[in-house]
Design an enzyme around this catalytic site. Sequence first.
Site, PDB file in Angstrom:
ATOM      1  N   ASN A 162       0.801  -1.318   0.035  1.00  0.00           N
ATOM      2  CA  ASN A 162      -0.044  -0.041  -0.007  1.00  0.00           C
ATOM      3  C   ASN A 162       0.869   1.189  -0.095  1.00  0.00           C
ATOM      4  O   ASN A 162       1.421   1.262   0.890  1.00  0.00           O
ATOM      5  CB  ASN A 162      -0.958  -0.164   1.246  1.00  0.00           C
ATOM      6  CG  ASN A 162      -1.804   1.203   1.470  1.00  0.00           C
ATOM      7  OD1 ASN A 162      -1.694   2.087   0.509  1.00  0.00           O
ATOM      8  ND2 ASN A 162      -2.288   1.304   2.418  1.00  0.00           N
ATOM      9  N   LYS A 171       0.051   4.334  -0.193  1.00  0.00           N
ATOM     10  CA  LYS A 171      -0.641   5.319   0.533  1.00  0.00           C
ATOM     11  C   LYS A 171      -0.155   6.647  -0.433  1.00  0.00           C
ATOM     12  O   LYS A 171      -0.551   6.611  -1.532  1.00  0.00           O
ATOM     13  CB  LYS A 171       0.008   5.646   1.845  1.00  0.00           C
ATOM     14  CG  LYS A 171      -0.176   4.428   2.748  1.00  0.00           C
ATOM     15  CD  LYS A 171       0.131   4.623   4.107  1.00  0.00           C
ATOM     16  CE  LYS A 171      -0.053   3.406   4.858  1.00  0.00           C
ATOM     17  NZ  LYS A 171      -0.045   3.415   6.487  1.00  0.00           N
ATOM     18  N   HIS A 230      -9.396   0.557   5.304  1.00  0.00           N
ATOM     19  CA  HIS A 230      -7.992   0.741   6.092  1.00  0.00           C
ATOM     20  C   HIS A 230      -8.292   1.623   7.142  1.00  0.00           C
ATOM     21  O   HIS A 230      -9.149   2.581   7.232  1.00  0.00           O
ATOM     22  CB  HIS A 230      -7.186   1.368   5.058  1.00  0.00           C
ATOM     23  CG  HIS A 230      -5.664   1.586   5.468  1.00  0.00           C
ATOM     24  ND1 HIS A 230      -5.262   2.523   6.281  1.00  0.00           N
ATOM     25  CD2 HIS A 230      -4.682   0.700   5.151  1.00  0.00           C
ATOM     26  CE1 HIS A 230      -4.015   2.253   6.642  1.00  0.00           C
ATOM     27  NE2 HIS A 230      -3.551   1.119   6.068  1.00  0.00           N
ATOM     28  N   GLU A 251      -6.693   4.123   8.439  1.00  0.00           N
ATOM     29  CA  GLU A 251      -6.670   5.484   8.040  1.00  0.00           C
ATOM     30  C   GLU A 251      -7.954   6.146   7.599  1.00  0.00           C
ATOM     31  O   GLU A 251      -8.223   7.261   7.462  1.00  0.00           O
ATOM     32  CB  GLU A 251      -5.562   5.936   6.952  1.00  0.00           C
ATOM     33  CG  GLU A 251      -4.167   5.878   7.618  1.00  0.00           C
ATOM     34  CD  GLU A 251      -2.903   5.191   7.202  1.00  0.00           C
ATOM     35  OE1 GLU A 251      -3.036   5.323   5.718  1.00  0.00           O
ATOM     36  OE2 GLU A 251      -2.133   4.746   7.773  1.00  0.00           O
ATOM     37  N   GLU A 292      -5.138  -5.681  10.868  1.00  0.00           N
ATOM     38  CA  GLU A 292      -4.158  -4.692  11.101  1.00  0.00           C
ATOM     39  C   GLU A 292      -4.477  -4.036  12.284  1.00  0.00           C
ATOM     40  O   GLU A 292      -5.192  -2.937  12.272  1.00  0.00           O
ATOM     41  CB  GLU A 292      -4.193  -3.727   9.740  1.00  0.00           C
ATOM     42  CG  GLU A 292      -3.801  -4.141   8.541  1.00  0.00           C
ATOM     43  CD  GLU A 292      -3.257  -2.983   7.449  1.00  0.00           C
ATOM     44  OE1 GLU A 292      -2.363  -3.145   7.060  1.00  0.00           O
ATOM     45  OE2 GLU A 292      -4.130  -2.075   7.218  1.00  0.00           O
ATOM     46  N   GLY A 316       2.406   1.826  11.099  1.00  0.00           N
ATOM     47  CA  GLY A 316       3.385   3.138  10.723  1.00  0.00           C
ATOM     48  C   GLY A 316       4.067   3.371  12.073  1.00  0.00           C
ATOM     49  O   GLY A 316       4.741   4.335  12.162  1.00  0.00           O
ATOM     50  N   SER A 330       3.493  -2.572  10.632  1.00  0.00           N
ATOM     51  CA  SER A 330       5.123  -2.443  10.559  1.00  0.00           C
ATOM     52  C   SER A 330       5.813  -3.664  10.055  1.00  0.00           C
ATOM     53  O   SER A 330       6.758  -4.282  10.743  1.00  0.00           O
ATOM     54  CB  SER A 330       5.409  -2.162  11.849  1.00  0.00           C
ATOM     55  OG  SER A 330       4.999  -0.882  12.138  1.00  0.00           O
TER      56      SER A 330
HETATM   57  C1  PEP Z   1      -0.731  -0.233   6.173  1.00  0.00           C
HETATM   58  O1  PEP Z   1      -0.710   0.883   5.758  1.00  0.00           O
HETATM   59  O2  PEP Z   1      -1.629  -0.917   6.058  1.00  0.00           O
HETATM   60  C2  PEP Z   1       0.242  -0.702   7.137  1.00  0.00           C
HETATM   61  C3  PEP Z   1       0.608  -1.829   7.636  1.00  0.00           C
HETATM   62  O3  PEP Z   1       1.618   0.261   7.075  1.00  0.00           O
HETATM   63  P1  PEP Z   1       2.806   0.017   7.955  1.00  0.00           P
HETATM   64  O4  PEP Z   1       3.286  -1.224   7.244  1.00  0.00           O
HETATM   65  O5  PEP Z   1       3.795   1.250   7.434  1.00  0.00           O
HETATM   66  O6  PEP Z   1       2.778  -0.181   9.346  1.00  0.00           O
END
Ligand code: PEP
Length: 251
Positions: free
Chosen positions: A9, A11, A94, A96, A166, A172, A212
Amino acid sequence: MRRPYIAGNWKMHKTCAEAAAFAALLRDALDDAPHTVMVAPPFTALAAVSEVLKGSAILLGAQNMAAEETGAHTGEVSVLMLEELGVSAVILGHSERRHTYGETDELINAKVKLALAHGLTAILCIGETLDEREAGLVTAVVERQLEKGLQGVREAQLNGVVIAYEPVWAIGTGRTATPDDADSVHRVVRNKIAALYSKRAADDMVIQYGGSVKPDNAAGLMAKPNIDGALVGGASLKPESFIPIARFDRG
Ligand code: PEP
């Protein structure tokens, strides 16, 4: 047998030119990857990346879409527009989108059903916040997000659904759930799919972990029986981190 599925992703990163150049690099490095690999560039770069990935094994994904096919929705992007560009998967719900842009389970459910009606794979993201985790609400939250997100989705449509667990506190932040921790929530997800549909549906459901994921923790997470891949944010932006994740070896 579930095939591992690694999704990147991007973003709100990479201009059109940057995205196309990065996609070309990934196409050359990952065309023979042992797992399903998908990248989700920003909307503005979808056409350019689609062109680069034509004929490659890497799937093109979108990061979101509108809940309606067409209409007066300023700033939104329709499933019809995604289809035209060769998008085959869409990330929905997601964290966000849920927490920064206020998307509800009901809105996400409408998007999931629309994506499936158009033959797109819907990657339904679920996961608890830190407050919810500390209040002992992990199971309640993921079960609610699953039940509401999949409302009205028939079992025959589930081959078009991927679940991404997630935990919001791991996205992040550099904090990752331990493999055991993540696997235990993935088991909750699988059991809920069994309760909503059937054991067979649960056994077949691809459940990604996100939060992460990095080259040094990917294989450990993926070695767990209920973890079938990863939704990768930050580490999907650079070849030196995404390529080894996409080529992880369960050993
Ligand atoms: C994500 O945006 O779905 C995500 C898991 O980000 P990150 O890997 O940076 O934690």
